[in-house]
Design an enzyme around this catalytic site. Sequence first.
Site, PDB file in Angstrom:
ATOM      1  N   TYR A  33     103.982  71.843  10.230  1.00  0.00           N
ATOM      2  CA  TYR A  33     102.605  71.624  10.471  1.00  0.00           C
ATOM      3  C   TYR A  33     101.830  72.596   9.563  1.00  0.00           C
ATOM      4  CZ  TYR A  33     102.752  76.421  12.706  1.00  0.00           C
ATOM      5  OH  TYR A  33     103.000  77.830  12.977  1.00  0.00           O
ATOM      6  N   ARG A  52     100.755  73.337   0.618  1.00  0.00           N
ATOM      7  CA  ARG A  52     101.782  73.941   1.326  1.00  0.00           C
ATOM      8  C   ARG A  52     102.558  73.103   2.194  1.00  0.00           C
ATOM      9  NH1 ARG A  52     100.439  79.339   4.783  1.00  0.00           N
ATOM     10  NH2 ARG A  52      99.684  77.638   6.245  1.00  0.00           N
ATOM     11  N   ARG A 100     119.044  59.945  18.877  1.00  0.00           N
ATOM     12  CA  ARG A 100     119.365  61.376  18.999  1.00  0.00           C
ATOM     13  C   ARG A 100     120.777  61.777  18.080  1.00  0.00           C
ATOM     14  NH1 ARG A 100     121.618  66.279  20.577  1.00  0.00           N
ATOM     15  NH2 ARG A 100     119.998  67.758  20.773  1.00  0.00           N
ATOM     16  N   HIS A 102     122.243  64.835  15.096  1.00  0.00           N
ATOM     17  CA  HIS A 102     121.945  65.958  14.294  1.00  0.00           C
ATOM     18  C   HIS A 102     121.706  65.419  12.709  1.00  0.00           C
ATOM     19  CE1 HIS A 102     123.173  67.877  17.538  1.00  0.00           C
ATOM     20  NE2 HIS A 102     122.700  69.221  17.122  1.00  0.00           N
ATOM     21  N   LYS A 149     106.949  76.204   7.009  1.00  0.00           N
ATOM     22  CA  LYS A 149     106.045  76.125   8.175  1.00  0.00           C
ATOM     23  C   LYS A 149     106.614  75.186   9.124  1.00  0.00           C
ATOM     24  CE  LYS A 149     101.368  76.947   9.114  1.00  0.00           C
ATOM     25  NZ  LYS A 149     101.441  78.364   9.765  1.00  0.00           N
ATOM     26  N   GLU A 182     106.086  90.470   9.676  1.00  0.00           N
ATOM     27  CA  GLU A 182     104.979  89.532   9.696  1.00  0.00           C
ATOM     28  C   GLU A 182     104.663  89.457  11.280  1.00  0.00           C
ATOM     29  OE1 GLU A 182     104.905  85.843   8.037  1.00  0.00           O
ATOM     30  OE2 GLU A 182     106.753  85.252   8.892  1.00  0.00           O
ATOM     31  N   LEU A 207     105.999  83.886   5.934  1.00  0.00           N
ATOM     32  CA  LEU A 207     105.255  82.779   5.532  1.00  0.00           C
ATOM     33  C   LEU A 207     104.143  83.224   4.414  1.00  0.00           C
ATOM     34  CD1 LEU A 207     104.796  79.665   5.931  1.00  0.00           C
ATOM     35  CD2 LEU A 207     102.778  80.313   7.581  1.00  0.00           C
TER      36      LEU A 207
END
Length: 285
Positions: A33, A52, A100, A102, A149, A182, A207
Amino acid sequence: MSRIAYVNGRYLPFTDAKVHIEDRGYQFGDGVYEVCEVRGGCLIDERRHLGRLKRSLGELRIRMRLSERALGVIMREVVARNRVSYGIVYLQITRGVARRDHAFPSQQVRPSVVVTARALNKVRNEALAEQGIAVVTVPDNRWGRVDIKTIGLLPNVLARQAALEQGARDAWFIDAHGMVMEASSANVWIVTPAGALITRHADNAILRGITRTVLFDAIKAEGLTVEERPFTLEEAYGAREAFITSASQIVLPVVRVDGRLIGDGKPGPVAIALRRAYHGYAEAG
């Protein structure tokens, strides 16, 4: 006015905006995101945020469904439809909907794209910056690639909740060696007693914040000295100033850490000056 969201090619009323229960973002946190500041109805640092985003997608091997230009058009349209003048726009891309498992699904599975926008209270945010915030510290229990992110933010959620339950606004992650990493959703800076700014160097453990990146230009213009290096919690306790940076908070002074006053317990001149100067170096479009 009803809020509008973009979901996989459609602009929908917020209450009708839905994703499938087998979207891999929902089941695995398998997505990324970005959050972009909106100021005067314009996106701030759109180019840097989308750059990014592209890197994050590449690190997770999620193919880009839309061009950066197309994503920018969608983000601006969502901002306009929601009449956001001051606030944020949120963009999320997951690997898509699949049974579903992995392992990665077939390349035929299309990534899911969601964009929302909402207004923030500018008066309240400015009052918060004038007052400064308190933070607490928590052990860093996140995975080793927080430079990506991703939407997998449970440790950050728990850290923020721990801060709120202790009467603070945010939490700083501290590694096993006592180094400040952070905040739960922001980069951390201190000003030493000698007047030097310090922020941890950006590697896989933090980040590389867009606001952080732009702030280096403002720091240079202000004639300040900055060091990119790890710093200890003890250094933070003894700092002249501290602050955090993010797209939604810009430069937000920290006046208390773990109940200890930073400096004189008030926002310092460096943080105040950088907050005022920031948008002179950011890109608006």
